[in-house]
Design an enzyme around this catalytic site. Structure first.
Site: not given
Ligand code: UGA
Length: 456
Positions: A11, A154-155, A204, A252, A260
């Site tokens: 981040v 998102r990574e 969050k 799925a 996270c």
């Protein structure tokens, strides 16, 4: 604007890079001297598409710099972002020790008005406590404001997500601070939600927990589809076209992982327990995620008659998802550990996560391969554990020649069922009846591992 970013993890580093790319003067702070030296030379410690170029460009144009000194970092900044880690503690809640330490340091080093922004994911009530900690460590009567500004990137897609967020959340009790933050983000032209601290903090957790619930829901649907003959991909597509549901996070697989979702779902559950509320749905979300992994490992075990000793598997994927080298809380790594625990050897390959995986898993019963096909050579079966695009494009004829047995366990539904079966493979995946499912069904009851109860 003059900005200081404390913490250069995912981040913090992405934040510092993007803020500078927007034309701000940014200084990144981290206590890790080696890391700072490397970043200054343009060696980015994480795999994140596009990040390295942005960091290098802004360093060379003089807008981005780094230091290990917090006092130097915050000296000239108008806004100080706190982006330190909040890992899961032994009791399941968030470990906030790094946040408190940084808050104390900020208080001690404050020389003029600043807005201190908590970007780290922190439980409800934390921003108010940060304010108290800073106030208690001030050396003189200096004004400051605190803002909660959670991050939703998102990574693997963090540059894209920061440049193009769905929304920005700004929580504070100070209108002056909220206005300054609005100035920073206004050019994005995206919705800005300004609210109180507690609502911002909760948005969050609610977002991550809801996304994790979506995944656990679709994974439970996959269990029913597999048993009843429906196809989970078709079902998810049909559901996702309903605009009230939406198509994303309905894939799925073997469960969600990463740094996270597991920790944030657990922390929210702990928060609710602390408030004397049993968040039943979240308990289920966590349980389903665990069962989903065990169910996959048990399929492998059952196919081989309950005994994996002496078997060798070709394993594709170790990262917790595609487009990252991150293996923190990776379900793929958990599966590798479980399979190793059952006595099997594994030839593993991941496009980015090999170095991290080697450090964590070591060499016992694991061979680290140079490419995806090397991992399959002489293996008793192929296991696909991470959704990398390059694994979806496997040359099936080549795979068949490499493997000892034509058996594939696809934990991410990456391959096309018909193509794989037409190529003569026994195929097990998630949420679909396949040749593999039928084979297991035909086994006489009592065969080791055949009875499926909660995935065992
Ligand atoms: C997640 C959130 O998506 C971000 O919005 C948030 O900012 C971030 O956590 C955070 O709190 O810092 P991230 O952990 O990078 O981002 O990864 P995701 O893309 O959300 O994937 C999480 C896990 O869910 C992965 O293991 C992935 O394989 C799995 N997943 C995802 C599925 O199994 N099915 C899906 O449909 C989507």
């Amino acid at each position: 604007m003059k900005i200081c970013v404390i913490g250069t993890g995912y981040v913090g580093l992405v934040g510092a890079a993007i803020f500078s790319n927007w034309g701000n003067e940014v200084i990144g702070v981290d206590i890790d001297l080696e890391k700072i030296k490397r970043i200054k030379k343009g060696h980015i410690p994480i795999y994140e598409p596009g990040l390295s170029e942005i960091v290098l460009k802004n360093i060379s144009q003089g807008r981005l710099s780094f230091t290990t000194s917090l006092s130097d970092g915050i000296k000239n900044a108008e806004i100080v972002f706190v982006c330190v880690g909040t890992p899961q503690s032994d009791t399941g809640d968030a470990d906030l020790s790094q946040v408190w330490k940084v808050a104390e340091e900020i208080g001690k080093n404050l020389t003029g008005y600043k807005v201190v922004v908590i970007k780290s994911t922190v439980p409800v009530g934390t921003n108010e406590k940060v304010k108290k900690v800073i106030r208690s460590t001030l050396r003189s009567n200096i004004r400051f404001d605190v803002v909660s500004n959670p991050e939703f990137l998102r990574e693997g897609y963090s540059v894209e997500d920061m440049e193009n967020p769905d929304r920005t959340v700004i929580g504070s009790d100070s209108e002056k601070a909220i206005n300054l933050m609005k100035k920073l983000y206004k050019h994005l032209g995206k919705p800005i939600i300004s609210c109180d601290f507690r609502s911002a903090e909760m948005i969050k957790y609610a977002s991550n927990a809801f996304l994790a619930s979506k995944i656990s829901f679709v994974n439970e649907m996959a269990q029913i589809c597999e048993r009843s003959g429906a196809d989970i991909d078709v079902v998810a597509k049909g559901m996702g076209l309903d605009s009230r549901i939406g198509p994303r996070f309905l894939k799925a697989g073997i469960g969600y992982g990463g740094s996270c979702f597991p920790k944030d779902v657990s922390a929210l559950y702990k928060t609710s327990s602390d408030q004397d509320y049993d968040f039943k749905l979240l308990r289920g979300v966590m349980e389903v995620n665990q069962v989903q992994k065990e169910y996959f490992v048990n399929k492998v075990k059952r196919y081989f008659g309950g005994n994996l000793a002496g078997k060798t598997f070709g394993v594709l994927g170790l990262a917790f998802k595609n487009n990252t080298d991150d293996i923190r809380d990776s379900v793929a790594v958990e599966v590798v550990k479980d399979i190793r625990g059952l006595g099997a050897c594994q030839n593993v390959f991941d496009p980015q996560a090999m170095k991290n995986a080697k450090q964590l898993l070591g060499d016992v019963s694991i061979k680290y391969c140079l490419d995806k096909y090397e991992a399959l050579k002489g293996a008793d079966a192929l296991l696909i554990l991470t959704e990398w695009e390059e694994f979806a494009a496997l040359d099936l004829r080549k795979v068949k020649k490499m493997l000892k047995n034509p058996v594939i366990f696809d934990g991410r539904i990456l391959l096309d069922r018909k193509e794989v079966e037409n190529a003569g493979f026994v195929y097990f995946t998630v949420g679909k009846r396949t040749t593999g499912t039928e084979l297991l069904d035909k086994r006489p009851s009592g065969t080791p591992g055949v009875i499926l109860k909660n995935g065992s």
